[in-house]
Scaffold this motif. Sequence first.
Motif, PDB file in Angstrom:
ATOM      1  N   ALA A 243     -55.189   1.200 -31.899  1.00 56.50           N
ATOM      2  CA  ALA A 243     -56.535   1.688 -31.588  1.00 56.50           C
ATOM      3  C   ALA A 243     -56.618   2.157 -30.144  1.00 56.50           C
ATOM      4  CB  ALA A 243     -57.559   0.584 -31.850  1.00 56.50           C
ATOM      5  N   LEU A 244     -55.950   1.441 -29.254  1.00 53.37           N
ATOM      6  CA  LEU A 244     -55.946   1.833 -27.843  1.00 53.37           C
ATOM      7  C   LEU A 244     -55.198   3.146 -27.665  1.00 53.37           C
ATOM      8  CD1 LEU A 244     -56.775   1.051 -24.991  1.00 53.37           C
ATOM      9  CD2 LEU A 244     -54.705  -0.349 -24.828  1.00 53.37           C
ATOM     10  N   ALA A 245     -54.088   3.320 -28.386  1.00 53.43           N
ATOM     11  CA  ALA A 245     -53.334   4.575 -28.316  1.00 53.43           C
ATOM     12  C   ALA A 245     -54.187   5.746 -28.802  1.00 53.43           C
ATOM     13  CB  ALA A 245     -52.057   4.466 -29.141  1.00 53.43           C
ATOM     14  N   LEU A 246     -54.897   5.555 -29.892  1.00 56.23           N
ATOM     15  CA  LEU A 246     -55.778   6.609 -30.400  1.00 56.23           C
ATOM     16  C   LEU A 246     -56.867   6.957 -29.394  1.00 56.23           C
ATOM     17  CD1 LEU A 246     -56.131   5.467 -34.124  1.00 56.23           C
ATOM     18  CD2 LEU A 246     -54.946   7.516 -33.293  1.00 56.23           C
ATOM     19  N   GLN A 247     -57.392   5.941 -28.723  1.00 56.15           N
ATOM     20  CA  GLN A 247     -58.413   6.181 -27.706  1.00 56.15           C
ATOM     21  C   GLN A 247     -57.844   7.003 -26.556  1.00 56.15           C
ATOM     22  OE1 GLN A 247     -60.276   2.558 -26.370  1.00 56.15           O
ATOM     23  NE2 GLN A 247     -61.822   3.630 -25.161  1.00 56.15           N
ATOM     24  N   LEU A 248     -56.608   6.704 -26.183  1.00 58.70           N
ATOM     25  CA  LEU A 248     -55.953   7.465 -25.117  1.00 58.70           C
ATOM     26  C   LEU A 248     -55.719   8.912 -25.539  1.00 58.70           C
ATOM     27  CD1 LEU A 248     -53.438   4.745 -23.881  1.00 58.70           C
ATOM     28  CD2 LEU A 248     -55.205   5.825 -22.479  1.00 58.70           C
ATOM     29  N   ILE A 249     -55.351   9.111 -26.800  1.00 52.57           N
ATOM     30  CA  ILE A 249     -55.145  10.467 -27.303  1.00 52.57           C
ATOM     31  C   ILE A 249     -56.448  11.261 -27.237  1.00 52.57           C
ATOM     32  CG2 ILE A 249     -54.602  11.821 -29.365  1.00 52.57           C
ATOM     33  CD1 ILE A 249     -52.626   9.561 -30.126  1.00 52.57           C
ATOM     34  N   GLU A 250     -57.550  10.619 -27.626  1.00 55.61           N
ATOM     35  CA  GLU A 250     -58.859  11.271 -27.571  1.00 55.61           C
ATOM     36  C   GLU A 250     -59.226  11.664 -26.141  1.00 55.61           C
ATOM     37  OE1 GLU A 250     -61.622   8.648 -29.348  1.00 55.61           O
ATOM     38  OE2 GLU A 250     -60.942   9.004 -31.404  1.00 55.61           O
ATOM     39  N   LEU A 251     -58.697  10.890 -25.173  1.00 54.66           N
ATOM     40  CA  LEU A 251     -58.974  11.178 -23.764  1.00 54.66           C
ATOM     41  C   LEU A 251     -57.991  12.186 -23.183  1.00 54.66           C
ATOM     42  CD1 LEU A 251     -59.852   7.558 -22.538  1.00 54.66           C
ATOM     43  CD2 LEU A 251     -61.433   9.468 -22.893  1.00 54.66           C
ATOM     44  N   GLY A 252     -57.130  12.738 -24.047  1.00 53.88           N
ATOM     45  CA  GLY A 252     -56.218  13.787 -23.606  1.00 53.88           C
ATOM     46  C   GLY A 252     -54.854  13.323 -23.168  1.00 53.88           C
ATOM     47  N   ASP A 253     -54.497  12.089 -23.438  1.00 49.23           N
ATOM     48  CA  ASP A 253     -53.179  11.581 -23.048  1.00 49.23           C
ATOM     49  C   ASP A 253     -52.217  11.754 -24.220  1.00 49.23           C
ATOM     50  OD1 ASP A 253     -50.948  10.149 -22.226  1.00 49.23           O
ATOM     51  OD2 ASP A 253     -52.135   8.679 -21.136  1.00 49.23           O
ATOM     52  N   SER A 254     -51.466  12.855 -24.195  1.00 47.40           N
ATOM     53  CA  SER A 254     -50.551  13.153 -25.294  1.00 47.40           C
ATOM     54  C   SER A 254     -49.365  12.199 -25.341  1.00 47.40           C
ATOM     55  CB  SER A 254     -50.036  14.592 -25.179  1.00 47.40           C
ATOM     56  OG  SER A 254     -49.386  14.786 -23.926  1.00 47.40           O
ATOM     57  N   GLY A 255     -49.113  11.492 -24.252  1.00 44.87           N
ATOM     58  CA  GLY A 255     -47.994  10.556 -24.228  1.00 44.87           C
ATOM     59  C   GLY A 255     -48.168   9.391 -25.172  1.00 44.87           C
ATOM     60  N   ALA A 256     -49.394   9.167 -25.627  1.00 41.24           N
ATOM     61  CA  ALA A 256     -49.645   8.048 -26.526  1.00 41.24           C
ATOM     62  C   ALA A 256     -49.269   8.372 -27.974  1.00 41.24           C
ATOM     63  CB  ALA A 256     -51.120   7.649 -26.460  1.00 41.24           C
ATOM     64  N   GLU A 257     -49.126   9.660 -28.306  1.00 44.00           N
ATOM     65  CA  GLU A 257     -48.863  10.034 -29.691  1.00 44.00           C
ATOM     66  C   GLU A 257     -47.542   9.468 -30.197  1.00 44.00           C
ATOM     67  OE1 GLU A 257     -49.331  14.168 -30.587  1.00 44.00           O
ATOM     68  OE2 GLU A 257     -51.021  14.398 -29.195  1.00 44.00           O
ATOM     69  N   ALA A 258     -46.499   9.547 -29.390  1.00 46.13           N
ATOM     70  CA  ALA A 258     -45.184   9.085 -29.827  1.00 46.13           C
ATOM     71  C   ALA A 258     -45.157   7.588 -30.092  1.00 46.13           C
ATOM     72  CB  ALA A 258     -44.137   9.451 -28.778  1.00 46.13           C
ATOM     73  N   LEU A 259     -46.058   6.850 -29.452  1.00 48.92           N
ATOM     74  CA  LEU A 259     -46.082   5.395 -29.628  1.00 48.92           C
ATOM     75  C   LEU A 259     -46.538   4.997 -31.029  1.00 48.92           C
ATOM     76  CD1 LEU A 259     -47.716   4.308 -26.243  1.00 48.92           C
ATOM     77  CD2 LEU A 259     -45.283   4.492 -26.792  1.00 48.92           C
ATOM     78  N   LEU A 260     -47.255   5.898 -31.711  1.00 44.49           N
ATOM     79  CA  LEU A 260     -47.850   5.536 -32.990  1.00 44.49           C
ATOM     80  C   LEU A 260     -46.922   5.716 -34.184  1.00 44.49           C
ATOM     81  CD1 LEU A 260     -51.437   7.004 -32.513  1.00 44.49           C
ATOM     82  CD2 LEU A 260     -50.782   4.596 -32.633  1.00 44.49           C
ATOM     83  N   ALA A 261     -45.810   6.437 -34.014  1.00 45.30           N
ATOM     84  CA  ALA A 261     -44.910   6.684 -35.150  1.00 45.30           C
ATOM     85  C   ALA A 261     -44.429   5.394 -35.817  1.00 45.30           C
ATOM     86  CB  ALA A 261     -43.733   7.546 -34.699  1.00 45.30           C
ATOM     87  N   PRO A 262     -43.891   4.410 -35.070  1.00 46.22           N
ATOM     88  CA  PRO A 262     -43.465   3.161 -35.717  1.00 46.22           C
ATOM     89  C   PRO A 262     -44.628   2.422 -36.375  1.00 46.22           C
ATOM     90  CG  PRO A 262     -42.546   3.332 -33.514  1.00 46.22           C
ATOM     91  CD  PRO A 262     -43.582   4.398 -33.631  1.00 46.22           C
TER      92      PRO A 262
END
Length: 273
Positions: A243-262
């Motif tokens: 959920a925190l990674a998704l929130q970061l993505i919404e804020l424009g942090d593309s670096g969080a996307e790769a963390l969600l694959a696993p």
Amino acid sequence: MLLLLHRFRPLAIAAWLALGALPGAFAQSGVLGSPTGPVSAPLPEIEDPEPALADRDTALTAELFYELLMSEMTTSNGDAATGYALMLDAARRSHDPRLYRRASEMALQSRSAEAALIAIRAWNNAYPESRDANRYLLYVLVMLNRVNESGEPLKKELARANTRDKLSTIRALPQLYARASSKSGAARVVEEALKAELQHPAVGPAAWVTLGRMRLVAGDKAGALQATREALALDHTEDGAAALALQLIELGDSGAEALLAPYFAATPCPSCA
């Protein structure tokens, strides 16, 4: 004096017995006044075991019964300050933890955080091993925005809690510190208190998520991303980290996307089948 006590003794005994019912009521949400205005937050729950009522009643003097009665009567008549002072005096003279708790409650109900802090510190000093007294101290220090002083009682609470309670406490910290004036200061205090928990296999992921949430509120997106990465490294199925990674993505942090694959690989979507 004795005649007056005899007349009011049933009321005094009722007030004394009522103390046994206070913990449940006090564990509910309440409102606490602070120098910056009223603050709403959940009160800490009661856990410390109490001595049997019958074992302690025999030690009560006529004066103490009368003081308890006067405390409750003046409080119910709207003079909370006098009622609180009488109850705290009775607690100090009787050394009874229930009276310290009652004095703390009276101060909180009257929206006097500073008075509550005096009562809770007295309770804490009288019963340094009391988890309840320590939790009340933590709560009031944060509500008074004395965040730097809250680190020590927070460490004590975490050290005394079992794994289940520790997880509950850690997950509640962002809410507890939400009103702190310095978000970065609150994040630093919590990070210091959580140091011993960050690599704990059962508690570490939640600790990193809490730290990430507090860093994000403080405007530290890079720190929040790092905390998310650490949480998912410990447990790639951690929902809070996702959920925190998704929130970061919404804020424009593309670096969080790769963390969600696993996470998505291990957490199939039932509606997507």
